[in-house]
Design an enzyme around this catalytic site. Sequence first.
Site, PDB file in Angstrom:
ATOM      1  CG  HIS A  50      -2.038   1.001   1.110  1.00 40.52           C
ATOM      2  ND1 HIS A  50      -3.313   0.744   1.552  1.00 40.52           N
ATOM      3  CD2 HIS A  50      -2.085   2.267   0.616  1.00 40.52           C
ATOM      4  CE1 HIS A  50      -4.083   1.794   1.345  1.00 40.52           C
ATOM      5  NE2 HIS A  50      -3.337   2.746   0.779  1.00 40.52           N
ATOM      6  CE  LYS A  75      -6.988   1.861  -3.434  1.00 38.97           C
ATOM      7  NZ  LYS A  75      -6.091   2.867  -2.893  1.00 38.97           N
ATOM      8  CG  HIS A  99      -7.476   1.530   4.425  1.00 40.00           C
ATOM      9  ND1 HIS A  99      -8.669   1.559   3.751  1.00 40.00           N
ATOM     10  CD2 HIS A  99      -6.645   2.344   3.733  1.00 40.00           C
ATOM     11  CE1 HIS A  99      -8.574   2.355   2.703  1.00 40.00           C
ATOM     12  NE2 HIS A  99      -7.343   2.844   2.673  1.00 40.00           N
ATOM     13  CG  HIS A 159      -8.634  11.284   1.968  1.00 41.51           C
ATOM     14  ND1 HIS A 159      -8.596  10.516   0.832  1.00 41.51           N
ATOM     15  CD2 HIS A 159      -8.144  10.504   2.961  1.00 41.51           C
ATOM     16  CE1 HIS A 159      -8.129   9.314   1.128  1.00 41.51           C
ATOM     17  NE2 HIS A 159      -7.838   9.292   2.410  1.00 41.51           N
ATOM     18  CG  ASP A 203      -2.610   4.653   3.441  1.00 45.75           C
ATOM     19  OD1 ASP A 203      -2.379   5.183   2.349  1.00 45.75           O
ATOM     20  OD2 ASP A 203      -3.734   4.657   3.969  1.00 45.75           O
TER      21      ASP A 203
END
EC number: 3.5.1.5
Length: 566
Positions: free
Chosen positions: A133, A216, A271, A319, A359
Amino acid sequence: MKISRQAYADMFGPTVGDKVRLADTELWIEVEKDFTTYGEEVKFGGGKVIRDGMGQGQLMAADVVDTLITNALIIDHWGIVKADVGIKNGRIAAIGKAGNPDIQPDVTIAVGAATEVIAGEGMILTAGGVDTHIHFICPQQIEEALMSGVTTMIGGGTGPATGTNATTVTPGPWHMARMLQASDSFPMNIGFTGKGNVSLPGPLIEQVKAGAIGLKLHEDWGTTPAAIDNCLSVADEYDVQVAIHSDTLNESGFVETTLAAFKNRTIHTYHTEGAGGGHAPDIIKACGSPNVLPSSTNPTRPFTRNTIDEHLDMLMVCHHLDPSIAEDVAFAESRIRRETIAAEDILHDLGAFSMLSSDSQAMGRVGEVIMRTWQTADKMKKQRGPLPQDGPGNDNFRAKRYIAKYTINPAITHGISHEVGSIEVGKWADLVLWRPAFFGVKPTLILKGGAIAASLMGDANASIPTPQPVHYRPMFASYGSSLHATSLTFISQAAFDAGVPESLGLKKQIGVVKGCRTVQKKDLIHNDYLPDIEVDPQTYQVKADGVLLWCEPADVLPMAQRYFLF
């Protein structure tokens, strides 16, 4: 003549029945088997065994190993054993007993003048970590990951673009080509994932043919049932994996909608607890499906008193959310739940969550995958006690379960386990040596394709290698054409058939992913439990097969501040 067990361990490392503590955790491993012949052990140094006519024989280079790691304590999913490890032509050639077959019995690894030796006495040897990731936001991540013991990175990105800051996507053939070319510069196995969010097959097929090893699906690009179905259909046709970050806001459906869109096809759920993203509050249910390969990212590993506060700030940045917009704040808060994060700890310990990844720079720390895995194992031992499968006085099964989460299982999931992911004969010699006191935190030596790529190293102007300042430095396998000979670039079979390595002028060794679409959770080693998960929509309490999953957050963790004073 006999020597004491303590003297033997000091000289040759632990043997059968000896126990070793992992760093400052409460985890203890016990040696299950020793490949050594007592009295015939090999060791290098002045007055030691590996000398001409003694432990070193007269065979030509073709008949001896290139590199020998002596008397190492191996921790892998298949066992915890003491052995010599031989490396030949960049791959693991043998795990057994080294020496001179002309004069020593039971030799399975011949040593000659062409053999280099790495002392593994008193050291732990593991396979390099596989982090699946990765947001390729900056190239400096790669060195950080390598120095932590990770030797394979899979994910997507193009650098610090806004899309990459949020999603593990290298979109389209042009970006894929640039990233594949850039990957030639790094002593790391690398594979890239393309953008899976589109409702027609053409844009996906061209990415796979350009080199993507997977696709993805990310909610920030729109993870609708139509996109999911289309992406999985193309993946099935071209034998690449699909990873998903599902729809936190439940705009295009709920977790049941997404699971139905899978149509029992294989998928890697990132996740899977949900703090990193996914249907709120119950994406965690996905870990009970036989076709779902569930992983965690490391910021929720393990659950501590600081986990919740840290996540809210991380999420706003990663985000592209605005703290002045109430809806953005509500979106962030919906993803961060104490109850599901606590349940995630226990689901890892039960083997229901199968993998752990970073991540990187996008709500995760690229250099802490291995450390966070073992911190979770330690927390669970302290809170839940020994596992039923563990032997008396050792944590061997728990150790095998947890090491599989960042080595063999991600390799199986992404179709690269024929090359990496474990210490097995024939595989790429991506190996990490650790001092037990620093296990999982600070490796001593990192090998890529059988050559030393990184190491702790002292002052280069000193008269010996060890004087301060000692810190991580790239070694010779990180430079020049040696880098190209000792690291892999993973691509799809379609890209290989299309001649992508030649057309882009790629110089690293090429690995082709395979078997991605037939993997089921039952194939994920020591981590194949399929619980029936229920999540209370009001309280967020999680039950697995009717049992409430709750554990207290940790106040103190091992493998933490005492290791990072300098």
